[in-house]
Enzyme design. Structure first.
Site, PDB file in Angstrom:
ATOM      1  N   ALA A  65      22.535 -34.456 -21.624  1.00 24.94           N
ATOM      2  CA  ALA A  65      22.760 -33.394 -20.645  1.00 24.94           C
ATOM      3  C   ALA A  65      23.660 -33.936 -19.550  1.00 24.94           C
ATOM      4  O   ALA A  65      23.651 -35.140 -19.263  1.00 24.94           O
ATOM      5  CB  ALA A  65      21.422 -32.962 -20.051  1.00 24.94           C
ATOM      6  N   GLY A 108      20.173 -35.379 -24.700  1.00 22.77           N
ATOM      7  CA  GLY A 108      20.487 -34.088 -25.325  1.00 22.77           C
ATOM      8  C   GLY A 108      21.484 -34.230 -26.464  1.00 22.77           C
ATOM      9  O   GLY A 108      21.517 -33.391 -27.374  1.00 22.77           O
ATOM     10  N   GLU A 111      19.423 -35.084 -29.368  1.00 24.53           N
ATOM     11  CA  GLU A 111      18.687 -33.865 -29.719  1.00 24.53           C
ATOM     12  C   GLU A 111      19.606 -32.849 -30.401  1.00 24.53           C
ATOM     13  O   GLU A 111      19.200 -32.153 -31.327  1.00 24.53           O
ATOM     14  CB  GLU A 111      18.047 -33.267 -28.454  1.00 24.53           C
ATOM     15  CG  GLU A 111      16.916 -34.141 -27.937  1.00 24.53           C
ATOM     16  CD  GLU A 111      16.458 -33.767 -26.535  1.00 24.53           C
ATOM     17  OE1 GLU A 111      17.327 -33.597 -25.659  1.00 24.53           O
ATOM     18  OE2 GLU A 111      15.245 -33.652 -26.326  1.00 24.53           O
ATOM     19  N   GLU A 131      16.117 -40.571 -21.400  1.00 31.09           N
ATOM     20  CA  GLU A 131      15.661 -39.759 -20.264  1.00 31.09           C
ATOM     21  C   GLU A 131      14.670 -40.501 -19.387  1.00 31.09           C
ATOM     22  O   GLU A 131      14.619 -40.287 -18.174  1.00 31.09           O
ATOM     23  CB  GLU A 131      15.026 -38.449 -20.775  1.00 31.09           C
ATOM     24  CG  GLU A 131      15.989 -37.442 -21.361  1.00 31.09           C
ATOM     25  CD  GLU A 131      16.209 -37.614 -22.860  1.00 31.09           C
ATOM     26  OE1 GLU A 131      15.899 -38.704 -23.403  1.00 31.09           O
ATOM     27  OE2 GLU A 131      16.696 -36.665 -23.492  1.00 31.09           O
TER      28      GLU A 131
HETATM   29  N1  CAA Z   1      26.318 -36.775 -17.632  1.00 30.68           N
HETATM   30  C1  CAA Z   1      27.408 -36.749 -16.826  1.00 30.68           C
HETATM   31  N2  CAA Z   1      28.412 -37.665 -16.896  1.00 30.68           N
HETATM   32  C2  CAA Z   1      28.278 -38.641 -17.819  1.00 30.68           C
HETATM   33  C3  CAA Z   1      27.176 -38.726 -18.678  1.00 30.68           C
HETATM   34  C4  CAA Z   1      26.162 -37.726 -18.562  1.00 30.68           C
HETATM   35  N3  CAA Z   1      25.085 -37.702 -19.372  1.00 30.68           N
HETATM   36  N4  CAA Z   1      27.333 -39.813 -19.467  1.00 30.68           N
HETATM   37  C5  CAA Z   1      28.494 -40.373 -19.116  1.00 30.68           C
HETATM   38  N5  CAA Z   1      29.074 -39.681 -18.130  1.00 30.68           N
HETATM   39  C6  CAA Z   1      30.351 -39.954 -17.456  1.00 30.68           C
HETATM   40  C7  CAA Z   1      30.229 -41.161 -16.549  1.00 30.68           C
HETATM   41  O1  CAA Z   1      29.662 -40.801 -15.301  1.00 30.68           O
HETATM   42  C8  CAA Z   1      31.681 -41.584 -16.452  1.00 30.68           C
HETATM   43  O2  CAA Z   1      32.342 -40.743 -15.550  1.00 30.68           O
HETATM   44  P1  CAA Z   1      33.357 -41.367 -14.454  1.00 30.68           P
HETATM   45  O3  CAA Z   1      34.451 -42.005 -15.283  1.00 30.68           O
HETATM   46  O4  CAA Z   1      33.802 -40.179 -13.686  1.00 30.68           O
HETATM   47  O5  CAA Z   1      32.572 -42.367 -13.683  1.00 30.68           O
HETATM   48  C9  CAA Z   1      32.236 -41.270 -17.837  1.00 30.68           C
HETATM   49  O6  CAA Z   1      31.326 -40.329 -18.425  1.00 30.68           O
HETATM   50  C10 CAA Z   1      32.284 -42.490 -18.752  1.00 30.68           C
HETATM   51  O7  CAA Z   1      30.996 -43.071 -18.774  1.00 30.68           O
HETATM   52  P2  CAA Z   1      30.715 -44.611 -18.414  1.00 30.68           P
HETATM   53  O8  CAA Z   1      31.764 -45.147 -17.521  1.00 30.68           O
HETATM   54  O9  CAA Z   1      29.298 -44.721 -17.939  1.00 30.68           O
HETATM   55  O10 CAA Z   1      30.874 -45.263 -19.862  1.00 30.68           O
HETATM   56  P3  CAA Z   1      30.173 -46.579 -20.409  1.00 30.68           P
HETATM   57  O11 CAA Z   1      30.799 -46.865 -21.713  1.00 30.68           O
HETATM   58  O12 CAA Z   1      30.156 -47.651 -19.373  1.00 30.68           O
HETATM   59  O13 CAA Z   1      28.620 -46.156 -20.639  1.00 30.68           O
HETATM   60  C11 CAA Z   1      26.860 -44.719 -21.436  1.00 30.68           C
HETATM   61  C12 CAA Z   1      28.325 -45.164 -21.587  1.00 30.68           C
HETATM   62  C13 CAA Z   1      25.904 -45.878 -21.794  1.00 30.68           C
HETATM   63  C14 CAA Z   1      26.628 -43.591 -22.420  1.00 30.68           C
HETATM   64  C15 CAA Z   1      26.593 -44.264 -19.990  1.00 30.68           C
HETATM   65  O14 CAA Z   1      27.610 -43.368 -19.605  1.00 30.68           O
HETATM   66  C16 CAA Z   1      25.278 -43.571 -19.796  1.00 30.68           C
HETATM   67  O15 CAA Z   1      24.255 -44.233 -19.714  1.00 30.68           O
HETATM   68  N6  CAA Z   1      25.276 -42.226 -19.689  1.00 30.68           N
HETATM   69  C17 CAA Z   1      24.081 -41.454 -19.442  1.00 30.68           C
HETATM   70  C18 CAA Z   1      23.253 -41.291 -20.706  1.00 30.68           C
HETATM   71  C19 CAA Z   1      21.968 -40.534 -20.417  1.00 30.68           C
HETATM   72  O16 CAA Z   1      21.144 -40.944 -19.617  1.00 30.68           O
HETATM   73  N7  CAA Z   1      21.777 -39.397 -21.112  1.00 30.68           N
HETATM   74  C20 CAA Z   1      20.585 -38.570 -20.956  1.00 30.68           C
HETATM   75  C21 CAA Z   1      20.833 -37.464 -19.998  1.00 30.68           C
HETATM   76  S1  CAA Z   1      19.363 -36.495 -19.677  1.00 30.68           S
HETATM   77  C22 CAA Z   1      19.206 -35.481 -21.002  1.00 30.68           C
HETATM   78  O17 CAA Z   1      19.987 -35.516 -21.923  1.00 30.68           O
HETATM   79  C23 CAA Z   1      18.010 -34.507 -20.959  1.00 30.68           C
HETATM   80  C24 CAA Z   1      18.116 -33.306 -21.873  1.00 30.68           C
HETATM   81  O18 CAA Z   1      19.072 -33.001 -22.530  1.00 30.68           O
HETATM   82  C25 CAA Z   1      17.005 -32.388 -21.963  1.00 30.68           C
END
Ligand code: CAA
Length: 257
Positions: A65, A108, A111, A131
């Protein structure tokens, strides 16, 4: 606002949906989920579409998400949340759906992949439910579908630690059916979709329904449903055509009747 996905019509009978928010690793916004639901509704009502492949980019299928959007919205009113309606559309989609996953499939995104009937993964794919690191838990099937796919111990480990698993681990656990070189993931998924698209549509639909039923019913009820579906198919033209084609040593020409 620019579209967050692209749709290609791959002949014959296959649609390819590509998520396109590379700046955020295809994080799932309300807009993206809405567009995806619209495309699946269109595919559902199109008689010429027999299978759909969904994919992302080389780096990410979808990183979950959109956390920035989550920060702005309160999830308390979850039943009014338009994202729930989009997830429901995915759940109800009755044509074959194949996910071609490269890179991150997290939260997500994992999922979303698990809504597909078949997951093909590139060697570099990472599947996870992180999450817990945000102080929340999966909310689009990540506890229910994941446990059914990989079993209790692996699901607990993934959801409670938030640590992702590799494509090979995902394959060993039963989450994905095949692992490919990343550059061939979409090609392989399209090949499988094409193969399914050549089969009798009613048989495909009822077989999918019966297989999905196996995940949430007892054996006796599942067997009843299977017998019912099998009997229904016995009265179809496609069944006659399939048998006749076998006897005449030719490819069947199914019509969906
Ligand atoms: N939401 C919004 N932006 C995101 C994102 C997310 N889930 N995942 C990555 N991005 C963005 C980053 O903020 C970054 O943006 P900027 O360049 O503007 O800073 C860009 O995408 C590239 O990401 P990274 O620089 O972080 O890339 P990386 O290779 O260093 O790391 C990653 C990759 C490990 C996937 C890391 O981005 C990460 O941990 N992302 C979040 C993953 C996460 O926690 N997902 C679960 C979300 S909650 C959910 O999904 C609940 C649901 O549906 C019900």
């Amino acid at each position: 606002m620019p579209l967050t996905l692209a749709v290609e019509f791959i002949e014959p009978g296959v649609r390819l949906i590509t998520l396109q928010r590379p700046q955020a690793l295809n994080a799932l916004t309300t807009q993206l989920l809405g567009e995806l639901a619209d495309e699946l509704n269109a595919a559902q009502s199109d008689h010429n579409t027999h299978a759909v492949v969904i994919t992302g980019s080389a780096k990410a299928f979808a990183a979950g998400a959109d956390i920035n959007e989550m920060a702005e919205r309160n999830l308390v009113g979850i039943l009014d949340d338009p994202r729930q309606a989009s997830w429901q559309t995915l759940t109800r989609f009755s044509k074959p759906l194949i996910a071609a996953v490269n890179g991150f499939a997290l939260g997500g995104g994992c999922e979303l992949a698990m809504h597909a009937d078949i997951i093909i993964a590139g060697e570099d794919a990472r599947f996870g439910q992180p999450e817990i690191n945000l102080g929340i838990m999966p909310g689009a099937g990540g506890t229910q579908r994941l446990l059914r796919a990989v079993g209790k111990s692996m699901a607990m480990q993934m959801v409670l630690t938030g640590e992702p698993i590799s494509a090979r681990q995902a394959q060993r656990s039963g989450l994905v059916s095949e692992v490919t070189q990343p550059e061939f993931t979409v090609e392989r998924a399209l090949h499988i979709a094409h193969s399914i698209a050549t089969k009798a549509p009613l048989a495909v639909r009822l077989a999918k329904e019966a297989l999905l039923k196996a995940m949430d019913t007892d054996l006796a009820s599942g067997l009843r449903l299977e017998r019912h579906a099998f009997t229904l198919l016995a009265g179809t033209r496609d069944r006659d055509e399939g048998i006749r084609a076998f006897q005449e040593k030719r490819r069947p020409a199914f019509t969906g009747e």
